[in-house]
Design a protein around this motif. Structure first.
Motif, PDB file in Angstrom:
ATOM      1  N   VAL A  99      14.493  38.509  40.633  1.00  0.00           N
ATOM      2  CA  VAL A  99      14.920  37.143  40.343  1.00  0.00           C
ATOM      3  C   VAL A  99      14.988  36.944  38.835  1.00  0.00           C
ATOM      4  O   VAL A  99      14.117  37.401  38.091  1.00  0.00           O
ATOM      5  CB  VAL A  99      13.985  36.098  40.994  1.00  0.00           C
ATOM      6  N   GLY A 100      16.039  36.285  38.393  1.00  0.00           N
ATOM      7  CA  GLY A 100      16.241  36.056  36.972  1.00  0.00           C
ATOM      8  C   GLY A 100      17.701  36.276  36.612  1.00  0.00           C
ATOM      9  O   GLY A 100      18.528  36.617  37.464  1.00  0.00           O
ATOM     10  N   ARG A 129       8.975  39.877  44.951  1.00  0.00           N
ATOM     11  CA  ARG A 129       9.916  39.368  43.956  1.00  0.00           C
ATOM     12  C   ARG A 129       9.435  39.757  42.571  1.00  0.00           C
ATOM     13  O   ARG A 129       8.301  39.448  42.193  1.00  0.00           O
ATOM     14  CB  ARG A 129      10.037  37.843  44.053  1.00  0.00           C
ATOM     15  N   VAL A 130      10.292  40.424  41.844  1.00  0.00           N
ATOM     16  CA  VAL A 130       9.984  40.785  40.464  1.00  0.00           C
ATOM     17  C   VAL A 130      10.839  39.899  39.569  1.00  0.00           C
ATOM     18  O   VAL A 130      12.070  39.962  39.621  1.00  0.00           O
ATOM     19  CB  VAL A 130      10.261  42.279  40.195  1.00  0.00           C
ATOM     20  N   ALA A 131      10.185  39.059  38.789  1.00  0.00           N
ATOM     21  CA  ALA A 131      10.892  38.136  37.902  1.00  0.00           C
ATOM     22  C   ALA A 131      11.186  38.848  36.581  1.00  0.00           C
ATOM     23  O   ALA A 131      10.265  39.207  35.845  1.00  0.00           O
ATOM     24  CB  ALA A 131      10.052  36.887  37.665  1.00  0.00           C
ATOM     25  N   ALA A 132      12.462  39.079  36.315  1.00  0.00           N
ATOM     26  CA  ALA A 132      12.868  39.817  35.124  1.00  0.00           C
ATOM     27  C   ALA A 132      13.985  39.052  34.419  1.00  0.00           C
ATOM     28  O   ALA A 132      14.972  38.691  35.051  1.00  0.00           O
ATOM     29  CB  ALA A 132      13.333  41.220  35.498  1.00  0.00           C
ATOM     30  N   ASN A 133      13.819  38.845  33.133  1.00  0.00           N
ATOM     31  CA  ASN A 133      14.645  37.899  32.374  1.00  0.00           C
ATOM     32  C   ASN A 133      14.665  36.560  33.113  1.00  0.00           C
ATOM     33  O   ASN A 133      15.711  35.975  33.385  1.00  0.00           O
ATOM     34  CB  ASN A 133      16.075  38.405  32.147  1.00  0.00           C
ATOM     35  N   PRO A 166      17.255  24.636  47.595  1.00  0.00           N
ATOM     36  CA  PRO A 166      17.965  25.822  48.093  1.00  0.00           C
ATOM     37  C   PRO A 166      18.708  26.612  47.021  1.00  0.00           C
ATOM     38  O   PRO A 166      19.157  27.729  47.289  1.00  0.00           O
ATOM     39  CB  PRO A 166      18.956  25.228  49.107  1.00  0.00           C
ATOM     40  N   PHE A 167      18.828  26.062  45.816  1.00  0.00           N
ATOM     41  CA  PHE A 167      19.568  26.737  44.751  1.00  0.00           C
ATOM     42  C   PHE A 167      18.651  27.441  43.755  1.00  0.00           C
ATOM     43  O   PHE A 167      19.118  28.077  42.820  1.00  0.00           O
ATOM     44  CB  PHE A 167      20.473  25.743  44.036  1.00  0.00           C
ATOM     45  N   LEU A 168      17.344  27.332  43.958  1.00  0.00           N
ATOM     46  CA  LEU A 168      16.396  28.051  43.123  1.00  0.00           C
ATOM     47  C   LEU A 168      16.407  29.536  43.467  1.00  0.00           C
ATOM     48  O   LEU A 168      16.834  29.933  44.558  1.00  0.00           O
ATOM     49  CB  LEU A 168      14.990  27.484  43.308  1.00  0.00           C
ATOM     50  N   CYS A 169      15.911  30.358  42.555  1.00  0.00           N
ATOM     51  CA  CYS A 169      15.894  31.811  42.784  1.00  0.00           C
ATOM     52  C   CYS A 169      15.035  32.206  43.982  1.00  0.00           C
ATOM     53  O   CYS A 169      15.226  33.275  44.545  1.00  0.00           O
ATOM     54  CB  CYS A 169      15.355  32.525  41.542  1.00  0.00           C
ATOM     55  N   THR A 170      14.103  31.352  44.341  1.00  0.00           N
ATOM     56  CA  THR A 170      13.175  31.662  45.426  1.00  0.00           C
ATOM     57  C   THR A 170      13.430  30.775  46.637  1.00  0.00           C
ATOM     58  O   THR A 170      12.497  30.396  47.345  1.00  0.00           O
ATOM     59  CB  THR A 170      11.723  31.472  44.951  1.00  0.00           C
TER      60      THR A 170
END
Length: 236
Positions: A99-100, A129-133, A166-170
């Motif tokens: 995600v990012g 979930r790996v949050a990158a950038n 619903p539009f968030l990365c998660t």
């Protein structure tokens, strides 16, 4: 602890890699590499305890300000992690999601991300979930922009929390229950601000490469004893 007292979604700010290396007179790259090794045991522990969602803060939107050589090391480590771990993730039931904002990554890294996500997309034991950038503020802005594109004729007055979520990365994850930060700092550093609105926050001095399964279980035990009221009044 019972399944009812365990968090469904855990977030971890993996802090302390550089300080861990500095204490040992090692280059920062070795600190980041040592920290990456901790992820596997943590994921395995979550699978054993039936925790379905784990989100890790790997690289923030602000981390581009670090020295170029360190950023390069982090990007190479990320690519290496994807190449080395994806087969075991598939075998062990891990669904990987990055995600990012991936647009700043090299085409090679974007391709590795896409392939890793596709290879593990049907796994159901845990979603990693790996949050990158990634940045929490960026996530909310891009969610608002995505909502507007999906609803071009709608007024902003009609935008609600439920319609934005619903539009968030998660969007496919429950809200975060427990946020752990290693390394002795007591801040969330722009990590999943929306998702962690009511998360219990567990701060520990241990630097990330030294963070053990035992300490993770202690965090779970601490969480199980929390009185979570979500803004309501305490019972008399």
């Amino acid at each position: 602890m019972t399944s009812n007292t365990l968090p469904k979604h855990i977030g971890i700010i993996m802090d302390g890699n550089r300080r861990w290396a500095k204490k040992r007179l090692l280059p920062a790259a070795l600190g980041h590499a040592s920290g990456a090794k901790r992820v596997r045991s943590l994921v395995e522990t979550c699978i054993r305890t039936n925790i379905p969602h784990l989100s890790l803060f790997a690289f923030s939107t602000e981390n581009w300000r670090r020295p170029p050589e360190e950023v390069s090391v982090l990007m190479n480590l990320f690519a290496s992690y994807l190449q080395k771990e994806v087969d075991d993730m598939e075998k062990n039931g891990v669904c990987l999601k990055i995600v990012g904002d991936q647009s700043k990554f090299s085409e090679e890294l974007q391709d590795l991300i896409s392939r890793a996500e596709k290879q593990t997309q049907h796994n159901t034991k845990i979603t990693l979930r790996v949050a990158a950038n990634y940045g929490g503020r960026w996530d909310m802005v891009q969610a608002a922009q995505s909502w507007q594109r999906a609803n071009p004729n709608a007024s902003l007055d009609s935008l609600t929390e439920n319609s934005l979520a619903p539009f968030l990365c998660t969007a496919d994850a429950p809200e975060m229950d427990l946020l752990i930060r290693t390394g002795g700092e007591s801040r969330v550093s722009n990590f999943m601000l929306w998702q962690a609105a009511y998360a219990e926050m567990f701060f520990i001095d241990t630097l990330w490469p030294d963070f053990t399964t035992k300490q993770f279980n202690e965090a779970l035990e601490w969480f199980s004893k929390r009185d979570r009221r979500f803004g309501s009044a305490a019972p008399f």
